[in-house]
Scaffold this motif. Structure first.
Motif, PDB file in Angstrom:
ATOM      1  N   GLY A  48       0.815  -1.211   0.000  1.00  0.00           N
ATOM      2  CA  GLY A  48       0.000   0.000   0.000  1.00  0.00           C
ATOM      3  C   GLY A  48       0.849   1.262   0.000  1.00  0.00           C
ATOM      4  N   TRP A  49       0.409   2.262  -0.753  1.00  0.00           N
ATOM      5  CA  TRP A  49       1.188   3.501  -0.861  1.00  0.00           C
ATOM      6  C   TRP A  49       1.304   4.207   0.483  1.00  0.00           C
ATOM      7  CZ3 TRP A  49      -1.194   7.943   0.650  1.00  0.00           C
ATOM      8  CH2 TRP A  49      -2.582   7.921   0.699  1.00  0.00           C
ATOM      9  N   TRP A  50       0.251   4.036   1.325  1.00  0.00           N
ATOM     10  CA  TRP A  50       0.286   4.699   2.625  1.00  0.00           C
ATOM     11  C   TRP A  50       1.408   4.127   3.493  1.00  0.00           C
ATOM     12  CZ3 TRP A  50      -3.599   1.779   0.569  1.00  0.00           C
ATOM     13  CH2 TRP A  50      -3.754   0.511   1.088  1.00  0.00           C
ATOM     14  N   THR A  51       1.688   2.823   3.272  1.00  0.00           N
ATOM     15  CA  THR A  51       2.772   2.216   4.037  1.00  0.00           C
ATOM     16  C   THR A  51       4.101   2.830   3.614  1.00  0.00           C
ATOM     17  OG1 THR A  51       1.490   0.183   3.987  1.00  0.00           O
ATOM     18  CG2 THR A  51       3.736   0.010   4.768  1.00  0.00           C
ATOM     19  N   GLU A  52       4.246   2.994   2.279  1.00  0.00           N
ATOM     20  CA  GLU A  52       5.470   3.621   1.762  1.00  0.00           C
ATOM     21  C   GLU A  52       5.598   5.039   2.317  1.00  0.00           C
ATOM     22  OE1 GLU A  52       8.134   2.716  -0.215  1.00  0.00           O
ATOM     23  OE2 GLU A  52       7.386   0.751   0.343  1.00  0.00           O
ATOM     24  N   LEU A  53       4.450   5.734   2.286  1.00  0.00           N
ATOM     25  CA  LEU A  53       4.434   7.103   2.799  1.00  0.00           C
ATOM     26  C   LEU A  53       4.830   7.120   4.271  1.00  0.00           C
ATOM     27  CD1 LEU A  53       3.597   9.963   1.795  1.00  0.00           C
ATOM     28  CD2 LEU A  53       1.423   9.583   2.915  1.00  0.00           C
ATOM     29  N   ASP A  54       4.249   6.160   4.990  1.00  0.00           N
ATOM     30  CA  ASP A  54       4.530   6.063   6.417  1.00  0.00           C
ATOM     31  C   ASP A  54       6.019   5.841   6.669  1.00  0.00           C
ATOM     32  OD1 ASP A  54       3.510   6.017   9.057  1.00  0.00           O
ATOM     33  OD2 ASP A  54       3.924   3.887   9.126  1.00  0.00           O
ATOM     34  N   ARG A  55       6.632   5.048   5.803  1.00  0.00           N
ATOM     35  CA  ARG A  55       8.054   4.759   5.956  1.00  0.00           C
ATOM     36  C   ARG A  55       8.903   6.009   5.787  1.00  0.00           C
ATOM     37  NH1 ARG A  55      10.104   1.046   1.866  1.00  0.00           N
ATOM     38  NH2 ARG A  55      12.019   1.173   3.037  1.00  0.00           N
ATOM     39  N   TRP A  56       8.401   6.947   4.964  1.00  0.00           N
ATOM     40  CA  TRP A  56       9.193   8.150   4.668  1.00  0.00           C
ATOM     41  C   TRP A  56       8.895   9.308   5.616  1.00  0.00           C
ATOM     42  CZ3 TRP A  56      13.385   8.070   1.868  1.00  0.00           C
ATOM     43  CH2 TRP A  56      13.551   7.030   0.956  1.00  0.00           C
ATOM     44  N   VAL A  57       7.878   9.144   6.450  1.00  0.00           N
ATOM     45  CA  VAL A  57       7.472  10.257   7.305  1.00  0.00           C
ATOM     46  C   VAL A  57       8.585  10.649   8.271  1.00  0.00           C
ATOM     47  CG1 VAL A  57       5.963  10.843   9.242  1.00  0.00           C
ATOM     48  CG2 VAL A  57       4.971  10.023   7.133  1.00  0.00           C
ATOM     49  N   ALA A  60      11.641  12.163   6.580  1.00  0.00           N
ATOM     50  CA  ALA A  60      11.269  13.490   6.071  1.00  0.00           C
ATOM     51  C   ALA A  60      11.205  14.512   7.211  1.00  0.00           C
ATOM     52  CB  ALA A  60       9.923  13.409   5.350  1.00  0.00           C
ATOM     53  N   LEU A  61      10.637  14.101   8.328  1.00  0.00           N
ATOM     54  CA  LEU A  61      10.560  15.007   9.478  1.00  0.00           C
ATOM     55  C   LEU A  61      11.964  15.351   9.987  1.00  0.00           C
ATOM     56  CD1 LEU A  61       7.539  13.644  11.567  1.00  0.00           C
ATOM     57  CD2 LEU A  61       7.735  15.883  10.478  1.00  0.00           C
ATOM     58  N   ALA A  62      12.836  14.349  10.030  1.00  0.00           N
ATOM     59  CA  ALA A  62      14.208  14.579  10.494  1.00  0.00           C
ATOM     60  C   ALA A  62      14.927  15.539   9.544  1.00  0.00           C
ATOM     61  CB  ALA A  62      14.956  13.253  10.584  1.00  0.00           C
ATOM     62  N   ALA A  63      14.749  15.313   8.231  1.00  0.00           N
ATOM     63  CA  ALA A  63      15.392  16.183   7.241  1.00  0.00           C
ATOM     64  C   ALA A  63      14.872  17.612   7.366  1.00  0.00           C
ATOM     65  CB  ALA A  63      15.132  15.643   5.833  1.00  0.00           C
ATOM     66  N   ALA A  64      13.552  17.744   7.570  1.00  0.00           N
ATOM     67  CA  ALA A  64      12.967  19.076   7.704  1.00  0.00           C
ATOM     68  C   ALA A  64      13.521  19.782   8.945  1.00  0.00           C
ATOM     69  CB  ALA A  64      11.442  18.962   7.792  1.00  0.00           C
ATOM     70  N   ALA A  65      13.685  19.030  10.027  1.00  0.00           N
ATOM     71  CA  ALA A  65      14.233  19.611  11.258  1.00  0.00           C
ATOM     72  C   ALA A  65      15.661  20.086  11.044  1.00  0.00           C
ATOM     73  CB  ALA A  65      14.163  18.585  12.388  1.00  0.00           C
TER      74      ALA A  65
END
Lengths: 120, 196
Positions: A48-57, A60-65
């Protein structure tokens, strides 16, 4: 006590009847098929794409920080440099010449005449 | 969790699931995304999981659905499971919850769609003897929880504590439900038993 007698023996008719009614399907083929169905549904969840998305959350948050932190540091440094330059410019600039007003001699004579005339 | 992981587990490692430490290793591997490890856990527990679900829902088909839902929930929640805990107890609780959800959904559906029909809960076309027929009828007269408790205890051999944990009720309540279920069955089957 009676109910204990009724249900305490493995060979009791009621317990045997219950076991018969609730018997799980026999045969490995059934269980293999059920396992395959379960794993198929699990695989659907994995893809599921949401799982992929979940994996990148989290990344992504760390990179944004990190980006926010870097931007904050850069802004702070830029402000610091600006302040340093301003202070340096102020200290190194030559003194402003002081202008002095000199009363023209002509005006003094005229004033003296007026005072002389009206003073009389 | 994806299948694309590098942890290697030999196929057909069901014997590994025999021991607690082996099961722990399987759980950890499954948590790291190893699909074979999760499949082995499914293989090891699906019969018992079916039994738990079957004790709670009314039909074989619903038990199948509940087992699948339960394993799906377990897979999604696997990251939150602490591997040092007994996996079976955790899994059967999930199975019980999936079954209870299914029962609730069925009740809502039946109330909406079939208000005047009485469901025939036990699919058993081959049953012939009087006791089994009467037993089927008698079981429908128990409450859902009493029926679940008596089947989980007397058929599947779970303890009162395990049943309480699975159904979300105190152990004493499970014990009391069992007592009342047995008494009710004994009362309802008294005449047929005397004929045997």
């Amino acid at each position: 006590m009676t109910d204990i007698q009724l249900f305490s023996h493995d060979d009791d008719e009621v317990v045997r009847g219950l076991r018969s009614l609730y018997a799980a399907p026999a045969g490995d083929a059934y269980w293999n098929e059920l396992e395959a169905r379960i794993m198929s549904r699990v695989a659907d969840v994995e893809l599921g794409w949401w799982t992929e998305l979940d994996r990148w959350v989290r990344p992504a948050l760390a990179a944004a920080a990190v980006l926010l932190l870097a931007a904050g540091v850069a802004m702070f440094r830029a402000h610091q440099v600006e302040a340093d330059i301003a202070a340096e410019t102020m200290l190194s600039s030559p003194p402003v010449p002081v202008s002095t007003a000199i009363r023209p001699a002509l005006q003094d004579e005229r004033e003296a005449r007026i005072r002389f005339l009206f003073g009389r | 969790m994806t299948a694309a992981t590098t942890i290697e587990l030999p196929y057909g490692m069901s014997s590994l699931a025999d021991g607690r430490s082996d099961e722990r290793a399987l759980v950890i591997a499954a948590q790291r995304g190893n699909a074979d490890a999760f499949a082995t856990l499914v293989r090891s527990h699906q019969r018992r999981a079916y039994a738990v679900c079957r004790a709670i829902v009314l039909t074989h088909e619903d038990a199948e659905d509940a087992v699948q839902e339960g394993f799906l929930h377990a897979f999604k929640a696997l990251d939150r499971f602490l591997p040092d805990q007994p996996f079976g107890a955790w899994l059967y609780r999930i199975m019980a919850n999936a079954s209870l959800d299914l029962v609730r959904r069925r009740k809502v559906r039946d109330a909406d769609e079939l208000p005047d029909t009485v469901p025939m809960p036990f699919r058993d076309p081959g049953e012939s003897d009087e006791l089994r027929r009467r037993l089927s009828q008698a079981l429908t007269r128990l409450t859902d929880r009493q029926r679940s408790v008596i089947v989980l205890h007397d058929v599947e051999g779970f303890t009162h504590g395990e049943i309480g944990a699975m159904l979300g009720i105190p152990e004493g309540t499970a014990r009391s439900d069992l007592h009342h279920a047995r008494a009710a069955l004994r009362r309802m089957l008294k005449d047929v038993r005397s004929d045997l």
